[in-house]
Design a protein around this motif. Structure first.
Motif, PDB file in Angstrom:
ATOM      1  N   LEU A  25      21.095   6.503  -6.992  1.00  0.00           N
ATOM      2  CA  LEU A  25      21.564   6.703  -8.367  1.00  0.00           C
ATOM      3  C   LEU A  25      22.907   7.424  -8.443  1.00  0.00           C
ATOM      4  O   LEU A  25      23.170   8.340  -7.670  1.00  0.00           O
ATOM      5  N   GLN A  26      23.742   6.993  -9.389  1.00  0.00           N
ATOM      6  CA  GLN A  26      24.948   7.745  -9.740  1.00  0.00           C
ATOM      7  C   GLN A  26      24.758   8.305 -11.139  1.00  0.00           C
ATOM      8  O   GLN A  26      24.196   7.621 -12.009  1.00  0.00           O
ATOM      9  N   GLN A  27      25.247   9.516 -11.347  1.00  0.00           N
ATOM     10  CA  GLN A  27      25.082  10.157 -12.654  1.00  0.00           C
ATOM     11  C   GLN A  27      26.359  10.886 -13.056  1.00  0.00           C
ATOM     12  O   GLN A  27      27.146  11.303 -12.203  1.00  0.00           O
ATOM     13  N   VAL A  78      23.220  13.342 -19.723  1.00  0.00           N
ATOM     14  CA  VAL A  78      23.350  12.717 -18.402  1.00  0.00           C
ATOM     15  C   VAL A  78      23.407  11.200 -18.576  1.00  0.00           C
ATOM     16  O   VAL A  78      22.534  10.604 -19.220  1.00  0.00           O
ATOM     17  N   ALA A 109      23.330   7.681 -16.491  1.00  0.00           N
ATOM     18  CA  ALA A 109      22.804   7.276 -15.189  1.00  0.00           C
ATOM     19  C   ALA A 109      23.020   5.789 -14.961  1.00  0.00           C
ATOM     20  O   ALA A 109      23.013   4.983 -15.900  1.00  0.00           O
ATOM     21  N   SER A 110      23.201   5.443 -13.696  1.00  0.00           N
ATOM     22  CA  SER A 110      23.513   4.051 -13.337  1.00  0.00           C
ATOM     23  C   SER A 110      22.268   3.180 -13.220  1.00  0.00           C
ATOM     24  O   SER A 110      22.383   1.986 -12.965  1.00  0.00           O
TER      25      SER A 110
END
Ligand code: TYD
Length: 131
Positions: free
Chosen positions: A54-56, A108, A110-111
């Protein structure tokens, strides 16, 4: 580096300020999920995990908090207190959020969708960042 602070453009005029966040434009991934953390007690820490994929991006849209990020090569604590700053945290980065102000709303981006299997809960299990 797999974490960094991003600067968002503020559209400001006499009426106030506006920030626009767009997938694959000023946000370097497709946004699939947004959540926000609020009413967090000042003496508690959240996060304490990394993600496999995950990218955030973390944005304190109100108030402030601190975020420790650690990829075993570099370790840094950011104070987020400005809605025009976003902390990009890519995968395999340990993060801890703490010292939340009572008015903090931490948004946030998130991807990906929520997936418990993507979490790394043990610091020992993250690998050291390589350039
Ligand atoms: P948690 O991962 O403990 O939050 P933090 O990273 O801030 O410490 O999440 C708190 C609860 O919310 C937990 O029961 C899982 C749930 N949750 C979702 O259902 N969807 C989400 O997108 C997130 C981030 C958490």
């Amino acid at each position: 580096m797999n974490f960094k602070l991003l600067d968002f453009h503020i559209f400001g005029d006499e009426r106030g300020s506006l920030i626009s966040l767009e997938s694959n434009k000023n946000i370097p991934f497709e946004i699939k999920r947004v959540y926000y953390i609020f009413d967090t007690k000042n003496d508690v820490a959240r996060g304490k995990h990394a993600h496999k994929n995950l990218q955030q991006i973390l944005v304190a849209v109100s108030g402030s908090c601190k975020v420790l990020v650690d990829n075993k090569k570099d370790k840094k604590t950011y104070e987020l207190n400005n809605p025009s700053k976003g902390l990009l945290i890519e995968n395999n980065v340990w993060r801890e959020m703490f010292e939340f102000s009572s008015d903090c709303v931490l948004m946030v981006l998130a991807s990906d969708y929520y997936n418990k299997d993507d979490y790394i809960f043990e610091y020992e299990n993250i690998s050291k960042f390589k350039d």
